[in-house]
Design an enzyme around this catalytic site. Structure first.
Site, PDB file in Angstrom:
ATOM      1  N   LYS A  49     125.225 -47.148  57.449  1.00 44.26           N
ATOM      2  CA  LYS A  49     125.291 -46.938  56.002  1.00 44.26           C
ATOM      3  C   LYS A  49     126.168 -45.736  55.694  1.00 44.26           C
ATOM      4  CE  LYS A  49     120.993 -44.254  55.984  1.00 44.26           C
ATOM      5  NZ  LYS A  49     119.635 -44.106  55.414  1.00 44.26           N
ATOM      6  N   ARG A 146     108.464 -43.326  49.521  1.00 50.27           N
ATOM      7  CA  ARG A 146     109.815 -43.645  49.056  1.00 50.27           C
ATOM      8  C   ARG A 146     109.825 -45.165  48.905  1.00 50.27           C
ATOM      9  NH1 ARG A 146     115.159 -41.656  52.322  1.00 50.27           N
ATOM     10  NH2 ARG A 146     114.444 -43.333  53.696  1.00 50.27           N
ATOM     11  N   TYR A 268     137.466 -16.048  43.379  1.00 45.91           N
ATOM     12  CA  TYR A 268     136.736 -16.037  42.110  1.00 45.91           C
ATOM     13  C   TYR A 268     135.574 -15.051  42.140  1.00 45.91           C
ATOM     14  CZ  TYR A 268     138.928 -20.310  40.261  1.00 45.91           C
ATOM     15  OH  TYR A 268     139.804 -21.236  39.765  1.00 45.91           O
ATOM     16  N   MET A 327     137.559 -25.591  44.615  1.00 49.45           N
ATOM     17  CA  MET A 327     137.659 -27.045  44.551  1.00 49.45           C
ATOM     18  C   MET A 327     138.557 -27.635  45.632  1.00 49.45           C
ATOM     19  SD  MET A 327     138.758 -29.504  41.366  1.00 49.45           S
ATOM     20  CE  MET A 327     137.403 -28.938  40.339  1.00 49.45           C
TER      21      MET A 327
END
Length: 388
Positions: A49, A146, A268, A327
């Site tokens: 998966k 779940r 930043y 990013m």
């Protein structure tokens, strides 16, 4: 102009990619064979998966099939359809089950739905009434809370003499909540519950253990195991040395190497203040590529709890992240390397054989699963395979 463009036709995109992944299919298949041996008398499936944990479901699926895997688990019907040509006569189980409108894709691609709720069960019974016999898997919740039929629902179904003869599960399964912690009493509680389910569905194959559960021992193996993270080289059990071979190496291209002075800040938010004259390598990968922002050396909440941020590897040395991961870019401190050791155009290993994916995950406050399935969002991929 045409001649100018044609001169670039033979260039390999992998050699100049901003982010590139190398997937060692030999290591992948050896890891699967290792988990198959650890499964004892049980067959070992392969969980593919999430695009085979970010390694590429087509190539990884085909390699695992060629290595002997004949049972595969995918998350969605789309993944099953993609995998089918690469695992031609394998059983492919779809963990999200079957929903109205997807029947044709299941039948045309010979996919087996995993039935996990009363709603899915009711729909599946209607499908069988219209189309006749077709295999399925029953997923029973034994304490995870779940997906899965409740214990009461599963046992009632087993004893329901009015259920149609066309309803013929080929597997009953459950999933362990705490198998990565071998000291948890939850493992034994779920095992005892699953034994009740297995007894109620006598003659049908049973599956409880995924990667970490396999390491719990033969009591948990039943007929089919479901190794996932371990075959991709990830750490399955907390506090245990990882015996699996690394499969994926992620590398980011150095765009620039720059110098900065003592007391200057980096990135930043002035998240890092330099305590010495430094050299900084800026690489072309960031959180948009799956290199998580929480790897930052400062300026993120996790650093208040875990002091050590992420690091990479280049020129034979580990190098720490400097400032915040952004990013598209991440800054690494290469001051401790020889001045000419790292240049623009070189590649920094984000994880692989020298920086283990689970160490990267710990620095980011997460698990190797998230790193592997996230890192390939924008990349070129190359496969390695050693033929016998």
């Amino acid at each position: 102009m045409t001649d100018f463009v044609d001169s670039f036709e033979d260039e390999d995109p992998f050699d100049c990619a901003g982010l590139r992944l190398t997937v060692d299919l030999t290591a992948l298949t050896e890891n699967w064979k290792d988990m198959a041996r650890r499964s004892g008398k049980a067959r070992a499936a392969a969980v593919v998966k999430a695009d085979a944990y970010g390694t590429g479901i087509e190539d990884a699926g085909e390699a695992l099939f060629m290595a002997g895997a004949r049972d595969f688990f995918v998350a969605t019907v789309d993944e099953g359809v993609t995998l089918r040509p690469y695992a031609p006569d394998a059983r492919i189980f779809v963990l999200s089950g079957i929903w109205p409108g997807t029947e044709r894709r299941f039948f045309e691609n010979d996919l087996v739905p995993v039935i996990s709720s009363e709603e899915q069960l009711a729909f599946w019974m209607a499908v069988l009434a219209e189309y006749g016999d077709y295999p399925c898997v029953l997923h029973v919740d034994t304490g995870f809370n779940r997906l899965g039929l409740s214990m009461n629902e599963a046992l009632a179904l087993a004893n329901d003499v009015s259920r149609p003869a066309s309803f013929a599960p080929v597997l009953v399964m459950s999933h362990l909540a705490c198998s990565d912690d071998h000291s948890s009493d939850m493992n034994r509680q779920q095992l005892e519950s699953f034994r009740q389910v297995r007894a109620a569905y006598e003659g049908i194959d049973a599956s409880l253990a995924a990667s970490a559960g396999i390491f719990l021992g033969s009591d948990y193996h039943f007929d089919l195991t479901r190794p996932g993270i371990a075959i991709y080289g990830g750490e399955a059990v907390n506090g245990m040395a990882n015996p699996m071979r690394p499969v994926v190496t992620a590398e980011a291209r150095v765009l620039q190497v720059r110098t900065a002075k003592t007391d200057e800040t980096v990135g930043y938010g002035r998240a890092m203040q330099l305590t010495r004259d430094s050299r900084l390598a800026i690489v072309s990968a960031g959180y948009a590529d799956g290199y998580l922002r929480s790897q930052s050396s400062g300026g993120v909440p996790l650093r208040q709890v875990v002091s050590q941020g992420g690091y990479g590897f280049v020129a034979g040395r580990k190098i720490p992240v400097a400032g915040r991961v952004t990013m598209d870019l991440t800054i690494f401190d290469v001051t401790d390397l020889p001045e000419d050791a790292v240049r623009a155009g070189d590649y920094v290993e984000l994880f692989g054989k020298n920086v283990l994916v689970d160490d990267v995950a710990r620095a980011a406050g997460t698990i190797g699963y998230e790193i592997l399935t996230s890192i390939g969002l924008r990349h070129e991929r190359r496969y390695l395979y050693e033929e016998d």
